[in-house]
Motif scaffolding. Structure first.
Motif, PDB file in Angstrom:
ATOM      1  N   VAL A  55      43.910  90.705  11.540  1.00 58.51           N
ATOM      2  CA  VAL A  55      44.128  90.134  12.866  1.00 58.51           C
ATOM      3  C   VAL A  55      44.563  91.215  13.845  1.00 58.51           C
ATOM      4  CG1 VAL A  55      45.520  88.512  14.199  1.00 58.51           C
ATOM      5  CG2 VAL A  55      44.663  87.855  11.960  1.00 58.51           C
ATOM      6  N   LYS A  56      45.422  92.122  13.402  1.00 59.86           N
ATOM      7  CA  LYS A  56      45.877  93.208  14.272  1.00 59.86           C
ATOM      8  C   LYS A  56      44.709  94.104  14.685  1.00 59.86           C
ATOM      9  CE  LYS A  56      50.586  93.383  12.413  1.00 59.86           C
ATOM     10  NZ  LYS A  56      51.617  94.234  11.756  1.00 59.86           N
ATOM     11  N   ILE A  57      43.835  94.396  13.729  1.00 60.93           N
ATOM     12  CA  ILE A  57      42.670  95.226  14.046  1.00 60.93           C
ATOM     13  C   ILE A  57      41.758  94.501  15.037  1.00 60.93           C
ATOM     14  CG2 ILE A  57      40.582  96.274  13.093  1.00 60.93           C
ATOM     15  CD1 ILE A  57      42.087  96.818  10.546  1.00 60.93           C
ATOM     16  N   PHE A  58      41.554  93.209  14.804  1.00 60.02           N
ATOM     17  CA  PHE A  58      40.687  92.430  15.688  1.00 60.02           C
ATOM     18  C   PHE A  58      41.274  92.352  17.093  1.00 60.02           C
ATOM     19  CE2 PHE A  58      39.049  88.231  17.190  1.00 60.02           C
ATOM     20  CZ  PHE A  58      37.716  88.604  17.283  1.00 60.02           C
ATOM     21  N   ALA A  59      42.599  92.165  17.201  1.00 65.42           N
ATOM     22  CA  ALA A  59      43.247  92.109  18.509  1.00 65.42           C
ATOM     23  C   ALA A  59      43.120  93.446  19.228  1.00 65.42           C
ATOM     24  CB  ALA A  59      44.715  91.723  18.345  1.00 65.42           C
ATOM     25  N   TRP A  60      43.298  94.543  18.487  1.00 67.32           N
ATOM     26  CA  TRP A  60      43.145  95.863  19.108  1.00 67.32           C
ATOM     27  C   TRP A  60      41.719  96.059  19.607  1.00 67.32           C
ATOM     28  CZ3 TRP A  60      39.745  99.690  17.629  1.00 67.32           C
ATOM     29  CH2 TRP A  60      39.860 100.907  18.302  1.00 67.32           C
ATOM     30  N   PHE A  61      40.761  95.578  18.826  1.00 69.15           N
ATOM     31  CA  PHE A  61      39.353  95.715  19.204  1.00 69.15           C
ATOM     32  C   PHE A  61      39.064  94.958  20.502  1.00 69.15           C
ATOM     33  CE2 PHE A  61      34.902  94.250  18.882  1.00 69.15           C
ATOM     34  CZ  PHE A  61      34.265  95.488  18.856  1.00 69.15           C
ATOM     35  N   LEU A  62      39.621  93.739  20.635  1.00 67.36           N
ATOM     36  CA  LEU A  62      39.394  92.946  21.839  1.00 67.36           C
ATOM     37  C   LEU A  62      40.066  93.570  23.059  1.00 67.36           C
ATOM     38  CD1 LEU A  62      39.809  89.270  20.545  1.00 67.36           C
ATOM     39  CD2 LEU A  62      37.691  90.487  21.048  1.00 67.36           C
ATOM     40  N   GLU A  63      41.216  94.187  22.849  1.00 61.90           N
ATOM     41  CA  GLU A  63      41.955  94.768  23.965  1.00 61.90           C
ATOM     42  C   GLU A  63      41.437  96.143  24.360  1.00 61.90           C
ATOM     43  OE1 GLU A  63      45.916  94.780  22.533  1.00 61.90           O
ATOM     44  OE2 GLU A  63      46.231  92.618  22.826  1.00 61.90           O
ATOM     45  N   SER A  64      40.598  96.729  23.551  1.00 59.83           N
ATOM     46  CA  SER A  64      40.089  98.066  23.839  1.00 59.83           C
ATOM     47  C   SER A  64      38.997  98.013  24.888  1.00 59.83           C
ATOM     48  CB  SER A  64      39.541  98.701  22.555  1.00 59.83           C
ATOM     49  OG  SER A  64      38.380  98.001  22.125  1.00 59.83           O
TER      50      SER A  64
ATOM     51  N   PHE B 241      18.297  80.729  32.906  1.00 59.51           N
ATOM     52  CA  PHE B 241      18.246  80.114  31.588  1.00 59.51           C
ATOM     53  C   PHE B 241      19.647  80.074  30.996  1.00 59.51           C
ATOM     54  CE2 PHE B 241      18.007  84.605  30.801  1.00 59.51           C
ATOM     55  CZ  PHE B 241      18.697  84.804  29.629  1.00 59.51           C
ATOM     56  N   TYR B 242      19.838  79.091  30.138  1.00 57.99           N
ATOM     57  CA  TYR B 242      21.132  78.912  29.485  1.00 57.99           C
ATOM     58  C   TYR B 242      21.133  79.716  28.195  1.00 57.99           C
ATOM     59  CZ  TYR B 242      25.199  76.609  27.447  1.00 57.99           C
ATOM     60  OH  TYR B 242      26.422  76.348  26.889  1.00 57.99           O
ATOM     61  N   LEU B 243      22.040  80.668  28.108  1.00 57.08           N
ATOM     62  CA  LEU B 243      22.105  81.536  26.940  1.00 57.08           C
ATOM     63  C   LEU B 243      22.990  80.896  25.881  1.00 57.08           C
ATOM     64  CD1 LEU B 243      21.465  84.211  25.555  1.00 57.08           C
ATOM     65  CD2 LEU B 243      23.469  85.201  26.675  1.00 57.08           C
ATOM     66  N   GLN B 244      22.375  80.522  24.772  1.00 53.38           N
ATOM     67  CA  GLN B 244      23.127  79.928  23.676  1.00 53.38           C
ATOM     68  C   GLN B 244      23.547  81.016  22.694  1.00 53.38           C
ATOM     69  OE1 GLN B 244      20.218  76.963  22.387  1.00 53.38           O
ATOM     70  NE2 GLN B 244      21.637  75.380  23.011  1.00 53.38           N
ATOM     71  N   ALA B 245      24.777  80.981  22.311  1.00 54.65           N
ATOM     72  CA  ALA B 245      25.286  81.972  21.366  1.00 54.65           C
ATOM     73  C   ALA B 245      25.856  81.254  20.149  1.00 54.65           C
ATOM     74  CB  ALA B 245      26.364  82.828  22.024  1.00 54.65           C
ATOM     75  N   ASN B 246      25.316  81.557  19.008  1.00 54.52           N
ATOM     76  CA  ASN B 246      25.805  80.970  17.769  1.00 54.52           C
ATOM     77  C   ASN B 246      26.902  81.879  17.216  1.00 54.52           C
ATOM     78  OD1 ASN B 246      26.193  79.513  15.466  1.00 54.52           O
ATOM     79  ND2 ASN B 246      24.280  80.135  14.480  1.00 54.52           N
ATOM     80  N   VAL B 247      28.117  81.645  17.669  1.00 56.17           N
ATOM     81  CA  VAL B 247      29.239  82.512  17.317  1.00 56.17           C
ATOM     82  C   VAL B 247      30.040  81.864  16.197  1.00 56.17           C
ATOM     83  CG1 VAL B 247      31.314  83.652  18.148  1.00 56.17           C
ATOM     84  CG2 VAL B 247      29.345  83.392  19.664  1.00 56.17           C
ATOM     85  N   LYS B 248      30.198  82.570  15.113  1.00 54.34           N
ATOM     86  CA  LYS B 248      31.008  82.101  13.999  1.00 54.34           C
ATOM     87  C   LYS B 248      32.187  83.055  13.825  1.00 54.34           C
ATOM     88  CE  LYS B 248      27.211  79.885  11.504  1.00 54.34           C
ATOM     89  NZ  LYS B 248      26.457  79.793  10.225  1.00 54.34           N
ATOM     90  N   ALA B 249      33.377  82.549  14.054  1.00 53.04           N
ATOM     91  CA  ALA B 249      34.566  83.392  13.975  1.00 53.04           C
ATOM     92  C   ALA B 249      34.921  83.670  12.517  1.00 53.04           C
ATOM     93  CB  ALA B 249      35.738  82.712  14.682  1.00 53.04           C
ATOM     94  N   PRO B 250      35.220  84.913  12.186  1.00 56.89           N
ATOM     95  CA  PRO B 250      35.612  85.228  10.797  1.00 56.89           C
ATOM     96  C   PRO B 250      37.030  84.764  10.507  1.00 56.89           C
ATOM     97  CG  PRO B 250      35.775  87.173  12.176  1.00 56.89           C
ATOM     98  CD  PRO B 250      35.180  86.097  13.045  1.00 56.89           C
ATOM     99  N   ARG B 251      37.309  84.528   9.249  1.00 54.73           N
ATOM    100  CA  ARG B 251      38.660  84.162   8.839  1.00 54.73           C
ATOM    101  C   ARG B 251      39.464  85.442   8.618  1.00 54.73           C
ATOM    102  NH1 ARG B 251      37.813  79.277   4.383  1.00 54.73           N
ATOM    103  NH2 ARG B 251      36.734  77.826   5.794  1.00 54.73           N
ATOM    104  N   MET B 252      40.525  85.576   9.378  1.00 55.68           N
ATOM    105  CA  MET B 252      41.320  86.796   9.284  1.00 55.68           C
ATOM    106  C   MET B 252      42.800  86.445   9.298  1.00 55.68           C
ATOM    107  SD  MET B 252      39.255  89.351  11.843  1.00 55.68           S
ATOM    108  CE  MET B 252      39.401  88.179  13.172  1.00 55.68           C
TER     109      MET B 252
END
Length: 233
Positions: free
Chosen positions: A42-51, A26-37
């Motif tokens: 942005v630094k916190i979000f980047a650290w979170f992605l790299e962790s 099945f095709y998994l649809q994801a309704n992703v809405k990116a927050p405005r940062m």
């Protein structure tokens, strides 16, 4: 992602994915809405992605950086110019005469299971009576409806008029029945981008508001020429 899971998701290699009619994939649809940062967020979000919190996923195949289809070097043929004084249908025929004859590609002794139809494929099938523009139009309308409805909801076409598509197909089928197709484009379905005027559809230009301020009053020149050649737009 394994943020709220004990184990990560293991993605299967593409050759192990069953896409047949009886597949349970099945095709998994994801309704992703990116927050405005900005700034510190942005630094916190980047650290979170790299962790390691969001990297708990395994890929059993390495990324593909080159096309998988076979590439064949072709010698460039002589450039030919189309006579601008001819009608659109005559220009199409002159261009068709410049195309090389199609050939079936055989890879490892097998013909490919999927091949995208070209204009010449449609033209030859219509001319031989193997299929008709009506048959293609009916399949097209059905495919659009299925892809635009649950569970797919893909909306490949933002607007379509089933009655108008079938009307054009019936006219084209009658022309082929009389042995009088306008050109090789006769009966070939062609999708028009929504920033190009194509009656009876609104010209939205990738927005939800443009057609409210600028209504479509007729076909653009390129659409007029396609329709004059019998193409279904």
């Amino acid at each position: 992602m394994g943020l709220f899971r004990a184990r990560g998701v293991v993605y299967k290699p593409v050759e192990n994915v069953d896409l047949g009619p009886d597949s349970d994939e099945f095709y998994l649809q994801a309704n992703v809405k990116a927050p405005r940062m900005a700034g510190f967020l942005v630094k916190i979000f980047a650290w979170f992605l790299e962790s390691r919190l969001v990297t708990n996923a395994e890929l059993k195949e390495s990324p593909v950086y080159v096309p998988m289809h076979p590439f064949e070097e072709l010698n460039e043929q002589e450039v030919k110019h189309i006579d601008s004084g001819l009608s659109p249908s005559e220009q199409v025929q002159q261009a068709i005469n410049c195309l090389p004859l199609p050939s079936e590609k055989i890879v490892n002794g097998l013909k490919p299971s999927f091949r995208r139809w070209t204009i010449m494929d449609y033209y030859k099938a219509y001319s031989s009576g193997e299929i008709t523009p009506c048959m293609v139009a009916e399949q097209l309308v059905t495919a659009i409806r299925e892809s635009s409805s649950p569970p797919m909801d893909m909306a490949f076409f933002i607007n379509y008029d089933a009655e108008d598509i079938l009307r054009q197909a019936k006219e084209s089928t009658r022309r082929y029945g009389r042995g009088e197709p306008i050109s090789a484009l006769d009966g070939v379905p062609i999708a028009i981008k929504d920033e190009i005027d194509c009656s009876p559809y609104p010209t939205t230009g990738g927005t939800k508001w443009l057609h409210k301020f600028r209504s479509c009053k007729g076909d653009a020149c390129c659409v007029m020429r396609l329709k004059s050649c019998g193409a279904e737009c």
